[in-house]
Design a protein around this motif. Sequence first.
Motif, mmCIF file in Angstrom:
data_model
loop_
_atom_site.group_PDB
_atom_site.id
_atom_site.type_symbol
_atom_site.label_atom_id
_atom_site.label_comp_id
_atom_site.label_asym_id
_atom_site.label_seq_id
_atom_site.Cartn_x
_atom_site.Cartn_y
_atom_site.Cartn_z
ATOM 1 N N ARG A 117 44.009 33.336 38.804
ATOM 2 C CA ARG A 117 44.729 33.419 40.079
ATOM 3 C C ARG A 117 46.186 33.813 39.872
ATOM 4 O O ARG A 117 46.740 34.618 40.621
ATOM 5 C CB ARG A 117 44.650 32.093 40.829
ATOM 6 C CG ARG A 117 43.283 31.820 41.408
ATOM 7 C CD ARG A 117 43.201 30.495 42.142
ATOM 8 N NE ARG A 117 44.293 30.310 43.067
ATOM 9 C CZ ARG A 117 44.896 29.146 43.279
ATOM 10 N NH1 ARG A 117 44.478 28.061 42.669
ATOM 11 N NH2 ARG A 117 45.880 29.038 44.130
ATOM 12 N N ALA A 118 46.823 33.244 38.842
ATOM 13 C CA ALA A 118 48.233 33.533 38.594
ATOM 14 C C ALA A 118 48.429 34.998 38.217
ATOM 15 O O ALA A 118 49.347 35.662 38.724
ATOM 16 C CB ALA A 118 48.779 32.613 37.511
ATOM 17 N N LEU A 119 47.569 35.523 37.340
ATOM 18 C CA LEU A 119 47.705 36.921 36.925
ATOM 19 C C LEU A 119 47.326 37.869 38.051
ATOM 20 O O LEU A 119 47.923 38.931 38.192
ATOM 21 C CB LEU A 119 46.860 37.185 35.675
ATOM 22 C CG LEU A 119 47.372 36.474 34.415
ATOM 23 C CD1 LEU A 119 46.409 36.662 33.256
ATOM 24 C CD2 LEU A 119 48.770 36.954 34.048
ATOM 25 N N GLU A 120 46.345 37.478 38.859
ATOM 26 C CA GLU A 120 45.987 38.292 40.029
ATOM 27 C C GLU A 120 47.179 38.419 40.974
ATOM 28 O O GLU A 120 47.420 39.478 41.548
ATOM 29 C CB GLU A 120 44.797 37.658 40.755
ATOM 30 C CG GLU A 120 44.290 38.452 41.927
ATOM 31 C CD GLU A 120 43.563 39.726 41.520
ATOM 32 O OE1 GLU A 120 43.605 40.667 42.316
ATOM 33 O OE2 GLU A 120 42.990 39.777 40.419
ATOM 34 N N ALA A 121 47.941 37.359 41.114
ATOM 35 C CA ALA A 121 49.105 37.383 42.000
ATOM 36 C C ALA A 121 50.201 38.310 41.487
ATOM 37 O O ALA A 121 51.001 38.811 42.270
ATOM 38 C CB ALA A 121 49.659 35.969 42.170
ATOM 39 N N LEU A 122 50.228 38.541 40.184
ATOM 40 C CA LEU A 122 51.244 39.416 39.609
ATOM 41 C C LEU A 122 50.933 40.897 39.808
ATOM 42 O O LEU A 122 51.806 41.734 39.676
ATOM 43 C CB LEU A 122 51.395 39.136 38.114
ATOM 44 C CG LEU A 122 52.072 37.819 37.759
ATOM 45 C CD1 LEU A 122 52.039 37.591 36.256
ATOM 46 C CD2 LEU A 122 53.505 37.803 38.278
ATOM 47 N N ARG A 123 49.667 41.217 40.111
ATOM 48 C CA ARG A 123 49.290 42.633 40.251
ATOM 49 C C ARG A 123 49.824 43.228 41.528
ATOM 50 O O ARG A 123 50.063 42.692 42.485
ATOM 51 C CB ARG A 123 47.764 42.772 40.232
ATOM 52 C CG ARG A 123 47.226 42.445 38.888
ATOM 53 C CD ARG A 123 45.760 42.670 38.873
ATOM 54 N NE ARG A 123 45.258 42.140 37.599
ATOM 55 C CZ ARG A 123 44.009 42.173 37.248
ATOM 56 N NH1 ARG A 123 43.121 42.699 38.026
ATOM 57 N NH2 ARG A 123 43.623 41.683 36.108
#
Length: 156
Positions: free
Chosen positions: A150-156
Amino acid sequence: MKLAILVVEDEPEVRDAVVGDLSALADTLRIEPAEDADDAWEAVADIDDDGDLLALVLADHRMPGRTGVDMLVEMNDDSRTAAARKVLVTGQADQADTIRAVNEAGLDHYIAKPWDPVRLQQAVRDQLTDFVLEAGIDPLPHLRVLDRVRALEALR
């Protein structure tokens, strides 16, 4: 700046068990134990004075003095604690207490005692991830204790 978790529990063995179950996260997080609401507010002041950020409160309900629900309602009205995710960890909150916690304290999650340590850690990761994303905090320094997908998805 570290994210902080406040563990409020009046029974030392239970408080130590919660802190122990979260020890795998302790090198990235600040974990502050407190024995009651007054002790919790002192910990909040220390966290704030040190420049850390209270991200999550894990609170028992039945404690001497003020209940966990009363404390969480108070925290909803304080600028240092209002944005923190709030979790009730209890086996003794009745339906009315739980409804009050949801409606007046903005309760984010409920964990029944006895808890499963794996589920406790997952709930903590989920709540910390929600906190970081909602607050607009860069998740990278805290990635070790967050839901990485979820955290890395938010960075995209």
